[in-house]
Design a protein around this motif. Structure first.
Motif, PDB file in Angstrom:
ATOM      1  N   PRO A 171      22.362   5.668  13.577  1.00 59.38           N
ATOM      2  CA  PRO A 171      21.266   6.683  13.225  1.00 59.38           C
ATOM      3  C   PRO A 171      21.341   7.905  12.956  1.00 59.38           C
ATOM      4  O   PRO A 171      20.312   7.998  11.902  1.00 59.38           O
ATOM      5  CB  PRO A 171      20.194   6.570  14.925  1.00 59.38           C
ATOM      6  N   ARG A 172      22.162   8.423  13.523  1.00 64.96           N
ATOM      7  CA  ARG A 172      22.670   9.315  12.947  1.00 64.96           C
ATOM      8  C   ARG A 172      22.880   9.462  11.100  1.00 64.96           C
ATOM      9  O   ARG A 172      22.442  10.907  10.304  1.00 64.96           O
ATOM     10  CB  ARG A 172      23.879  10.481  13.226  1.00 64.96           C
TER      11      ARG A 172
ATOM     12  N   ASN B  40      15.733  14.383  11.545  1.00 66.66           N
ATOM     13  CA  ASN B  40      15.927  14.332  12.648  1.00 66.66           C
ATOM     14  C   ASN B  40      15.063  14.800  13.446  1.00 66.66           C
ATOM     15  O   ASN B  40      13.730  14.933  13.443  1.00 66.66           O
ATOM     16  CB  ASN B  40      16.193  16.340  12.133  1.00 66.66           C
TER      17      ASN B  40
ATOM     18  N   GLY C 166      20.987  16.574  20.617  1.00 72.72           N
ATOM     19  CA  GLY C 166      21.012  16.213  19.060  1.00 72.72           C
ATOM     20  C   GLY C 166      21.321  18.057  18.733  1.00 72.72           C
ATOM     21  O   GLY C 166      20.758  18.405  17.729  1.00 72.72           O
TER      22      GLY C 166
ATOM     23  N   TYR D   9      27.764  11.528  24.550  1.00 74.18           N
ATOM     24  CA  TYR D   9      26.701  10.719  23.876  1.00 74.18           C
ATOM     25  C   TYR D   9      28.126   9.614  24.817  1.00 74.18           C
ATOM     26  O   TYR D   9      26.715   9.028  25.634  1.00 74.18           O
ATOM     27  CB  TYR D   9      27.327  10.351  22.736  1.00 74.18           C
TER      28      TYR D   9
ATOM     29  N   ASN E  33      12.373   7.621  13.252  1.00 67.00           N
ATOM     30  CA  ASN E  33      13.949   8.915  13.827  1.00 67.00           C
ATOM     31  C   ASN E  33      13.783   8.756  15.621  1.00 67.00           C
ATOM     32  O   ASN E  33      14.206   9.877  15.266  1.00 67.00           O
ATOM     33  CB  ASN E  33      13.756   9.400  12.707  1.00 67.00           C
ATOM     34  N   ASP E  34      13.231   8.347  15.973  1.00 72.99           N
ATOM     35  CA  ASP E  34      13.821   8.610  17.379  1.00 72.99           C
ATOM     36  C   ASP E  34      14.677   7.613  17.984  1.00 72.99           C
ATOM     37  O   ASP E  34      15.608   6.427  18.852  1.00 72.99           O
ATOM     38  CB  ASP E  34      12.734   7.281  18.832  1.00 72.99           C
ATOM     39  N   TYR E  35      16.153   9.227  17.166  1.00 75.38           N
ATOM     40  CA  TYR E  35      17.508   8.051  17.950  1.00 75.38           C
ATOM     41  C   TYR E  35      17.816   8.009  19.195  1.00 75.38           C
ATOM     42  O   TYR E  35      18.258   6.480  19.639  1.00 75.38           O
ATOM     43  CB  TYR E  35      18.949   9.756  17.674  1.00 75.38           C
TER      44      TYR E  35
ATOM     45  N   GLN F 191      18.984   4.103  20.000  1.00 73.12           N
ATOM     46  CA  GLN F 191      20.251   3.889  20.615  1.00 73.12           C
ATOM     47  C   GLN F 191      20.090   3.142  22.104  1.00 73.12           C
ATOM     48  O   GLN F 191      21.240   2.025  22.519  1.00 73.12           O
ATOM     49  CB  GLN F 191      20.891   5.058  20.866  1.00 73.12           C
TER      50      GLN F 191
END
Length: 329
Positions: A26-27, A32, A62, A75, A291-293, A297
């Motif tokens: 995702p990164r 962002n 983040g 994480y 883009n909801d990391y 995840q």
């Protein structure tokens, strides 16, 4: 015992590798999540200051000021504590809350549909393989054709015929929005009514693969020596079919069924999107769009656990059922 220890060790390493990829992928995507969330805040009339951005960055995990390895260790530490972060798409809800609200819908819908498709496919495949060349055998091309049809096209076709033309089922949603979710029969019957079309789509699209696989294994099994021996002993065809042929031919299907159960967590993204079904697949699509990391995840984590867990069960089960597997390892 060493066989099971090696299997467990392999899956521990596989889980660590999957978690690492879950952190990194995702990164690597553009955008962002902090900027997206602050843009939504500005659209609602809020003011954004450097302190606000720093607070939101820390909240979402983040923080750009931290090196990548520090973010990675944080994480993993948060995962151990069960903290999956805050969702940008459904802020201020946490990722755990979003997943727990959606996961039961997908497990029930895709789980029931997968069990039905596998059961019908295996039973029909065994009957077709027992009598190859019969009229039932001529129906296999039509089932494999359904397996080749794209999910979204089949879903739209069923929606048009059964919802728009005949009016038998609702076109979208998971239940009647006028009802309060609960364990009462009114809500459950509404959920079954709304979930019939998505389940039918999954069953029709996947039953062909189960049927064809079981049919081919049955045809191959019938040429084995122990089948000829059973026939020479005078056993009835029903006994040979049930005790000898089917039990041996179904083993690959058992492995495929366990792996399919692992993918139930991911749901059918396209099917849920067509029917606006409140499952985990729709949440995953929304997370990718925004883009909801954290949510991506979290969903990938549950998918990883489901797939690895299913594969581990299959490996351990085969080690118990067939001792030759342990001897060759």
């Amino acid at each position: 015992m060493s066989y099971f220890a090696r299997k467990l060790g392999f899956y521990v390493v596989a889980l660590w590798a999957a978690l690492t990829l879950n952190f990194a992928i995702p990164r690597l995507m553009p955008g962002n999540p902090v900027d997206i969330l602050l843009a939504k805040l500005q659209q609602r009339g809020g003011t954004v200051s450097p302190e606000t951005r720093e607070a939101y960055a820390l909240l979402l995990g983040g923080d750009d000021s931290q090196p990548l390895w520090s973010q990675y260790t944080n994480y993993l530490a948060n995962l151990v504590q069960g903290d999956l972060g805050v969702s940008v798409s459904y802020y201020p809800a946490t990722v755990s809350e979003v997943i727990m609200q959606s996961l039961p819908w997908t497990i029930v819908l895709v789980g029931v549909a997968t069990i039905m498709a596998a059961t019908l496919g295996v039973v029909l495949g065994a009957l077709v393989g027992w009598r190859p060349g019969s009229w039932l055998d001529s129906l296999i091309p039509s089932t494999t054709l359904l397996a080749a049809v794209p999910y979204f096209w089949l879903a739209l076709l069923l929606t048009y015929l059964l919802s728009r033309v005949l009016g038998w089922f609702p076109m979208q949603g998971g239940y009647d929005v006028t009802l309060t979710p609960g364990w009462d029969w009114e809500f459950i019957s509404s959920a079954i009514h709304y979930g019939f079309l998505p389940a039918l789509t999954i069953v029709l699209a996947s039953i062909g693969g189960w049927l064809l696989g079981m049919r081919n294994m049955m045809v191959s099994t019938l040429s084995e020596d122990y089948i000829l021996t059973a026939e020479a002993k005078g056993l009835t065809p029903r006994t040979i079919l049930r005790t000898y042929a089917s039990r041996n031919a179904v083993l690959p299907s058992v492995a495929g069924f366990a792996i399919s159960l692992g993918f139930i967590v991911s749901g059918s993204v396209i099917t849920e999107q067509v029917f606006s079904y409140p499952g985990i697949g729709s949440r995953l699509l929304g997370a990718v769009t925004n883009n909801d990391y954290a949510l991506m995840q979290g969903v990938f984590l549950f998918i990883t656990l489901g797939v690895l867990g299913a594969n581990l069960v299959v490996d351990l089960l085969y080690g118990v059922i067939d001792p030759r597997t342990r001897a060759r390892s």
